[in-house]
Design an enzyme around this catalytic site. Structure first.
Site, PDB file in Angstrom:
ATOM      1  CB  SER A 210       1.021  -9.662  -5.151  1.00  0.00           C
ATOM      2  OG  SER A 210       1.299  -8.767  -4.102  1.00  0.00           O
ATOM      3  CG  ASN A 211      -1.064  -9.624  -0.277  1.00  0.00           C
ATOM      4  OD1 ASN A 211      -1.178  -8.430  -0.061  1.00  0.00           O
ATOM      5  ND2 ASN A 211       0.001 -10.328   0.086  1.00  0.00           N
ATOM      6  NE  ARG A 212      -8.888  -8.884  -3.373  1.00  0.00           N
ATOM      7  CZ  ARG A 212      -9.175  -8.714  -4.657  1.00  0.00           C
ATOM      8  NH1 ARG A 212      -8.895  -7.571  -5.258  1.00  0.00           N
ATOM      9  NH2 ARG A 212      -9.744  -9.685  -5.344  1.00  0.00           N
ATOM     10  CB  SER A 213      -1.356  -5.613   1.443  1.00  0.00           C
ATOM     11  OG  SER A 213      -0.720  -4.589   2.165  1.00  0.00           O
TER      12      SER A 213
END
Ligand code: C5P
Length: 398
Positions: A210-213
């Site tokens: 995933s990512n930091r959003s």
């Protein structure tokens, strides 16, 4: 809460132990800049004092229909005319019954019959009272007449039992109130689809990429659209609780998000893709948890579909460009390649803007040109985006 600033609310409290939470509601309304007059029923006075509200709202707190000291002599008419919304929290079974029948034997009953303001009800009672056919019939009658019912939750009840009947949390009630006050706003009658959060691309049953959003900017857009009268579908891979009065569709992966966006956009006026969609996914996620064996593990990634580029139609399309370098050039290229009405570019390497924080510093790029905005709250950014969306919708219909 921007939507409540300067709005005239009559808060009516009836006789439930949840009346103490109405003090919090009054406080939240006051802090949001609303003007709040309060009605306490005879039942409410058994639980709570008028001074609790007067000290917070600094305005009228009334109980007595026959108050000989009220200057105009028609207190119920004054309150009915003042109200932009009549919020009854907590609403007891008895209050619901009286409202459904149109009884006018006290101040609240008279105000409810006299006002043109929309009614927002937050019921609170024991499970058996809530589930009783009489209560359900009264609720159906009130809904039929246009009242908004903020459904009670399930949990610990005053009796010590656990079940349905707990009054909704103040923040949920205020969200519904904001939605009701937003009817007739500049997005009334529009369906706005918003995506939020970083997608989760499975590696195996327990792990994902995933990512930091955080999803905060997307949620702020969903709430702002709701407060401007839109019907909102929020397609989210963020773990945040869904905003009140918004249809939230939870998804995990980019492919799930694409399917949900394509369905929602069959009848959309606006699509705002605030989600940080993973560019790649694992080609073949393992059916069982991958064991820690070898020194190296290689994941084979394949490109995800581009949701914005593939979902086209006669609706306004807004994208985001989160960049760490060459912000404007990259954003301008995405605007063109994805055929967007607007792209919101932000430099996610700054500490006060972008992921996880409550503020954002963005640049708007549209076919008309470039506009740099100052550091704003994510809610303010949301409203600026929607100002542009409203302009585009008007231009299309002109
Ligand atoms: O190309 P890039 O990922 O930077 O574009 C960002 C914009 O495109 C965002 O609005 C994002 O939600 C959207 N996007 C998409 N599908 C993808 C990747 C990004 O809709 N697979």
């Amino acid at each position: 809460m921007i939507a409540l600033r300067g709005r005239r609310i009559v808060l009516a409290v009836s006789g439930s132990i949840a009346a103490y939470k109405a003090v919090q509601i009054a406080s939240d309304l006051f802090k949001a800049g609303a003007l709040v007059d309060t009605i306490l029923t005879a039942g409410a006075l058994q639980f709570i004092q008028p001074l609790s509200f007067r000290a917070i709202t600094h305005r009228l707190v009334a109980s007595d229909l026959w108050d000989p000291h009220h200057p105009s002599g028609v207190l119920h008419v004054d309150l009915a005319d003042f109200a932009e919304a009549l919020l009854i929290a907590p609403a007891t079974a008895h209050t619901l019954a009286r409202l459904a029948l149109g009884l006018a034997d006290d101040l609240l009953g008279c105000v409810a019959l006299s006002t043109h303001a929309p009614l927002v009800l937050a019921p609170a009672m024991e499970s058996r009272m809530w589930l009783h056919p009489a209560t359900q019939q009264h609720l159906a009658a009130l809904r039929e007449r246009g009242a908004t019912i903020v459904e009670p939750g399930t949990g610990h009840l005053a009796s010590g039992a656990s079940g349905i009947g707990r009054m909704a949390e103040p923040a949920t009630i205020l969200g519904h109130l904001a939605a009701v006050l937003g009817r007739g706003g500049d997005l009334a009658g529009r369906h706005v689809v918003v995506t939020a959060g970083g997608t989760r691309e499975p590696i195996d049953p327990v792990r994902y990429i995933s990512n930091r959003s955080s999803g905060k900017q997307g949620y702020a857009i969903a709430e702002a659209a709701r407060d401007r009268g839109a019907r909102v579908t929020l397609i989210t891979s963020a773990g945040l609780p869904p905003p009140p009065a918004v249809t939230a569709i939870p998804v995990e992966s980019a492919e799930e998000m694409l399917a949900a966006v394509a369905t929602a956009c069959r009848e959309a006026d606006v699509l705002v893709m605030a989600a940080a969609v993973a560019d790649y996914r694992v080609a073949a996620p393992a059916p069982e948890k991958i064991k820690k064996q070898d020194e190296r593990l290689t994941l084979d990634l394949v490109k995800n579909p581009d949701i914005l580029a593939s979902v086209r139609g006669d609706f306004v399309r807004v994208g985001f460009a989160a960049e760490t370098e060459n912000l404007l050039a990259n954003a301008a290229e995405k605007l063109r390649a994805k055929g967007l009405d607007l792209i919101v570019a932000n430099d996610v390497s700054a500490s006060d803007a972008g992921f996880a924080v409550d503020t954002n510093r963005v640049v708007f790029l549209s076919p008309d040109g470039v506009e740099s905005l100052p550091l704003l709250s994510k809610r303010e950014v949301a409203d600026r985006i929607l100002d542009r969306v409203v302009e585009r919708l008007r231009a299309r219909h002109a």
